[in-house]
Motif scaffolding. Structure first.
Motif, PDB file in Angstrom:
ATOM      1  N   UNK A 149      29.301  31.952 -20.337  1.00 60.29           N
ATOM      2  CA  UNK A 149      29.103  30.521 -20.093  1.00 60.29           C
ATOM      3  C   UNK A 149      30.438  29.816 -19.846  1.00 60.29           C
ATOM      4  N   UNK A 150      31.462  30.240 -20.545  1.00 58.75           N
ATOM      5  CA  UNK A 150      32.803  29.670 -20.329  1.00 58.75           C
ATOM      6  C   UNK A 150      33.302  30.012 -18.921  1.00 58.75           C
ATOM      7  N   UNK A 151      32.961  31.203 -18.440  1.00 55.38           N
ATOM      8  CA  UNK A 151      33.425  31.648 -17.131  1.00 55.38           C
ATOM      9  C   UNK A 151      32.592  31.086 -15.983  1.00 55.38           C
ATOM     10  N   UNK A 152      31.263  31.030 -16.152  1.00 49.32           N
ATOM     11  CA  UNK A 152      30.373  30.643 -15.060  1.00 49.32           C
ATOM     12  C   UNK A 152      29.824  29.220 -15.160  1.00 49.32           C
ATOM     13  N   UNK A 153      29.945  28.618 -16.323  1.00 46.25           N
ATOM     14  CA  UNK A 153      29.440  27.261 -16.500  1.00 46.25           C
ATOM     15  C   UNK A 153      27.924  27.193 -16.455  1.00 46.25           C
ATOM     16  N   UNK A 154      27.399  26.183 -15.763  1.00 41.99           N
ATOM     17  CA  UNK A 154      25.955  25.933 -15.740  1.00 41.99           C
ATOM     18  C   UNK A 154      25.164  27.010 -15.004  1.00 41.99           C
ATOM     19  N   UNK A 155      25.826  27.821 -14.213  1.00 43.03           N
ATOM     20  CA  UNK A 155      25.128  28.893 -13.481  1.00 43.03           C
ATOM     21  C   UNK A 155      24.771  30.070 -14.382  1.00 43.03           C
ATOM     22  N   UNK A 156      25.309  30.120 -15.581  1.00 45.57           N
ATOM     23  CA  UNK A 156      25.120  31.270 -16.462  1.00 45.57           C
ATOM     24  C   UNK A 156      23.651  31.587 -16.689  1.00 45.57           C
ATOM     25  N   UNK A 157      22.859  30.588 -17.021  1.00 42.27           N
ATOM     26  CA  UNK A 157      21.436  30.799 -17.293  1.00 42.27           C
ATOM     27  C   UNK A 157      20.722  31.426 -16.115  1.00 42.27           C
ATOM     28  N   UNK A 158      21.005  30.929 -14.914  1.00 42.84           N
ATOM     29  CA  UNK A 158      20.371  31.462 -13.713  1.00 42.84           C
ATOM     30  C   UNK A 158      20.811  32.900 -13.460  1.00 42.84           C
ATOM     31  N   UNK A 159      22.105  33.157 -13.556  1.00 40.28           N
ATOM     32  CA  UNK A 159      22.638  34.506 -13.322  1.00 40.28           C
ATOM     33  C   UNK A 159      22.037  35.495 -14.316  1.00 40.28           C
TER      34      UNK A 159
END
Length: 168
Positions: A135-145
């Protein structure tokens, strides 16, 4: 908002499939029939004790496998309950692992082992921590990824299970 609810529903479905597979692997030892289940009722309360000794040498392979199989548990906990305190997620993981160990004893389908409980809990904690790091690396896209990766992994796992049943 509707898209968020759909994502959450999809996540719950994926988590349910994962939990079903987890129960099948831990309690039913991936057996395809009840006759294939081992009849074993044993308890080991010494962490990293005799259960790890194979042919006179320490074998940490099973500990590593238990740790790995619970990593998704932690990821799902983090995704489904992001506001829940870290220690509560760890307690839920330990509780789920304890329930599985107790059920193994009650059903006489394996050894109930404190080492498994520790490894399972650490695996879930690693899953929570890994998700937070991602989450620190990808931000808000983490959940989708992570949801897309979980979907692909779940489809692959279900395909392998179907092949296993078809081959037997």
């Amino acid at each position: 908002m509707k898209e968020e609810r759909q994502k959450k529903r999809m996540l719950w479905v994926l988590a349910a499939v994962y939990l079903a597979a987890l129960v099948w692997i831990i309690l039913f030892k991936m057996a395809l029939s009840l006759e294939q289940l081992p009849r074993l009722r044993n308890v080991n309360l010494i962490p990293f004790g005799d259960a790890l000794v194979v042919n006179g040498k320490a074998d940490y392979g099973e500990v590593f496998q238990n740790l790995l199989i619970f990593v998704p548990f932690g990821v799902y906990l983090q995704m489904l309950f992001p506001r829940l305190a870290f220690w509560k997620k760890a307690a839920l993981a330990a509780g789920a692992s304890l329930i599985l160990e107790i059920l193994q004893f009650i059903l006489a389908v394996g050894a109930s082992d404190i080492t498994d409980l520790l490894a399972n809990t650490l695996g879930a904690i690693a899953g929570v921590a890994g998700y937070l790091l991602l989450e620190k690396l990808l931000g808000k896209r983490t959940g989708t990824v992570v949801t897309v990766l979980a979907s692909v992994a779940t489809i692959g796992m279900c395909g392998l299970i179907v092949l296993l049943f078809a081959a037997n």
